[in-house]
Enzyme design. Structure first.
Site, mmCIF file in Angstrom:
data_model
loop_
_atom_site.group_PDB
_atom_site.id
_atom_site.type_symbol
_atom_site.label_atom_id
_atom_site.label_comp_id
_atom_site.label_asym_id
_atom_site.label_seq_id
_atom_site.Cartn_x
_atom_site.Cartn_y
_atom_site.Cartn_z
ATOM 1 N N GLY A 1 33.556 -2.743 -36.401
ATOM 2 C CA GLY A 1 34.476 -2.628 -35.995
ATOM 3 C C GLY A 1 34.949 -3.816 -34.963
ATOM 4 O O GLY A 1 35.931 -4.103 -34.153
ATOM 5 N N HIS B 1 1.222 -1.491 0.207
ATOM 6 C CA HIS B 1 0.113 0.435 -0.183
ATOM 7 C C HIS B 1 0.838 1.825 0.020
ATOM 8 O O HIS B 1 0.710 2.298 0.074
ATOM 9 C CB HIS B 1 -0.731 0.286 1.102
ATOM 10 C CG HIS B 1 -1.405 -1.391 1.669
ATOM 11 N ND1 HIS B 1 -1.192 -2.425 1.978
ATOM 12 C CD2 HIS B 1 -2.836 -1.530 0.768
ATOM 13 C CE1 HIS B 1 -2.075 -3.176 1.563
ATOM 14 N NE2 HIS B 1 -2.776 -2.746 1.004
#
Ligand SMILES: *[C@@H]1O[C@H](CO)[C@@H](O)[C@H](O)[C@H]1NC(C)=O
Length: 508
Positions: free
Chosen positions: A331, A128
């Site tokens: 790369g 809650h």
């Protein structure tokens, strides 16, 4: 509702919050006054509070959902109310829940119920929006799960759940509202790892995870999903419940409740083992009478020698391939190949090399698919998988040539590329063109030498090609001045293959 409409009665499953107890208590009394039999089970499985002097008691959290499922299954079996209530209550005593969150929940129109900094998380919160019992620095998923389960089972805590080696439990990994399935499953995996062993795929699984640190608990059932949430709270809770036969069968019982999931574990048991590579070991009969195992003739050890030297040649090229890839891709062509090679070297080191051609290729395909990654991993895997059938029965030079042809065709079919498109197909097809004219099996090494040479020439020639497939096709052609790194890798591979076999010639 009169007694006529429900002669059995009503079970109230109430989470242990004062307001809930009061209101449901009131409802129970009213119902009783109307002659309805009512039983109430209070769920209080929260393991957050560790000292007895807190005024608030243990709350009811996500474990309530398990109680609902169990009670529902018993009701469907037409068990008596009293019995259902007893079984549900005993389930409550056999479970624990602990939550953790990176944020509080916010009520619509209001801000968060409490504040957490970006580097903070809170352990043991309620659903809650109540703050938790402990604020801590954000940890990794593994560490977080460890902290949660250690708190849940802490011998010094009054609200702890006893869990020990040999126990069989259900695990519920619950989204408190703002957690993605990805994160949820990472947490689930960590909890499974830490709690112990999955009895189902145990053997393979434990080879890969650190079971030595785990608690040795069997997780009979596991569930992940959103079961009890707290609006948008970015957190998870873990519920652990001890299983006996009845609870297990109640959890497994059919239900039409749309949100009840299939237990994750029954899915996991259907998964092929993680070490699918192992399955190719030994190459047992494939079912159509082609038993291909020829163990004991030293084939696999000479294959592993060849494979190792090819891998080493590619590893030496890692930086060069990365550099070539920098203009055309991201790369990492060399790194991707290196990753694949290291995985293969690890595989050969474990002695897992099968003795038969197709087993070898399928094994390599599995290793690369799992560890190489990227488009290259998929391409090599595809090539090897398609190349396997021709070398299932015999591994003569001409069968290997058929294998290469089958591999090339698969790459063309699924990759959508062809010769001249500036891909690894250029050297591969050039090599194949040399090999396909092989007419004397004895002369295969000469052909392989020619193939390696042709592959090198073709790879070099990609320098002048326009990329029509693959990653380089996304790059403007003016930037492409180097040969294609994937093509260079294939040429390197074939050269290493030839040179190794030349040193120790034998039928491949
Ligand atoms: C429920 O909470 C109260 C405090 O609100 C506590 O005294 C009680 O022990 C709790 N019930 C259970 C079953 O833990």
């Amino acid at each position: 509702m009169g007694q006529d409409s429900n002669p059995v009665g009503v079970l109230l499953i109430v989470k242990n919050y004062t307001g809930d107890r009061l209101n449901f208590g009131l409802a129970a009394e009213r119902a009783r006054a109307e002659g309805i039999s009512v039983a109430m089970v209070v769920v209080a499985e929260d393991c957050a509070l560790s000292s007895p002097d807190k005024t608030a008691g243990r709350r009811g959290l996500c474990g309530t959902v398990l109680v609902h499922k169990i009670a529902g299954a018993l009701a469907a079996e037409s068990k008596a109310l009293k019995e259902i209530a007893e079984i549900a209550s005993s389930a409550v005593k056999s479970m624990g829940t602990i939550g953790v969150s990176l944020s509080a929940c916010s009520l619509p129109g209001r801000g968060p119920s409490f504040h957490l900094d970006a580097h903070e998380m809170e352990l043991g919160l309620g659903i809650h929006g109540e703050a938790g019992v402990k604020r801590m620095e954000v940890l990794s998923a593994d560490e977080t799960v460890r902290a949660m389960l250690d708190h849940m089972t802490d011998p010094k805590s009054d609200s702890r759940l006893h869990v020990g080696a040999g126990d069989n439990v259900a695990l519920m990994v619950n989204n408190l509202g703002g957690t993605s399935y990805l994160e949820l499953n990472i947490i689930a995996r960590a909890a499974v790892d830490y709690l112990g062993e999955l009895d189902l795929w145990l053997a393979n699984y434990c080879l890969h995870s650190c079971c030595d640190e785990s608690k040795g608990v069997t997780i009979g059932r596991a569930y992940t999903g959103t079961f009890m949430s707290s609006l948008d709270m970015a957190g998870v809770s873990l519920t652990v419940m001890h299983l006996d036969q009845r609870r297990t069968s109640c959890l497994d019982a059919d239900t039409s409740a749309p949100a009840w999931p299939r237990a994750a574990l029954s899915c996991i048991s259907d998964r092929p083992s993680e070490l699918s590579v192992e399955d190719t070991k030994g190459c047992t009969s494939t079912g159509d009478g082609r038993s291909t195992s020829r163990s004991g003739d030293g084939t696999s050890s000479s294959w592993s020698r060849v494979i190792e030297s090819v891998c080493k040649a590619l590893l030496e090229k890692e930086c060069e391939l990365n550099a070539l890839d920098t203009s055309a891709g991201d790369g990492d062509c060399g790194s991707t190949h290196a990753r694949g090679c290291r995985a293969i070297l690890k595989w050969t080191a474990t002695g897992g090399i099968p003795d038969c051609g197709d087993g070898l290729l399928l094994g390599l395909a599995a290793v690369l698919e799992e560890h190489m990654g990227g488009t290259s991993g998929a391409l090599y895997s595809l090539f090897l998988t398609a190349a396997a059938p021709p070398v299932c029965e015999y591994t003569t030079p001409s069968r290997w040539v058929c294998a290469i042809q089958a591999g090339i065709e698969a790459i063309k079919r699924y990759g959508g590329a062809d010769v001249g498109d500036r891909t690894l197909l250029d050297p591969l097809c050039a090599a194949y063109d040399e090999l396909k004219s092989l007419n004397s099996e004895d002369d295969w090494l000469t052909y392989l030498g020619n193939a390696a040479k042709a592959a090198e020439v073709a790879a070099e020639r990609t320098r002048h090609m326009v990329a029509r497939a693959g990653r380089a096709s996304y790059v403007g052609r003016t930037r492409l001045v180097d040969p294609d790194p994937g093509a260079v890798a294939v040429a390197t591979l074939l050269r290493a293959l030839h040179d190794t076999l030349l040193l120790a010639p034998r039928t491949p």
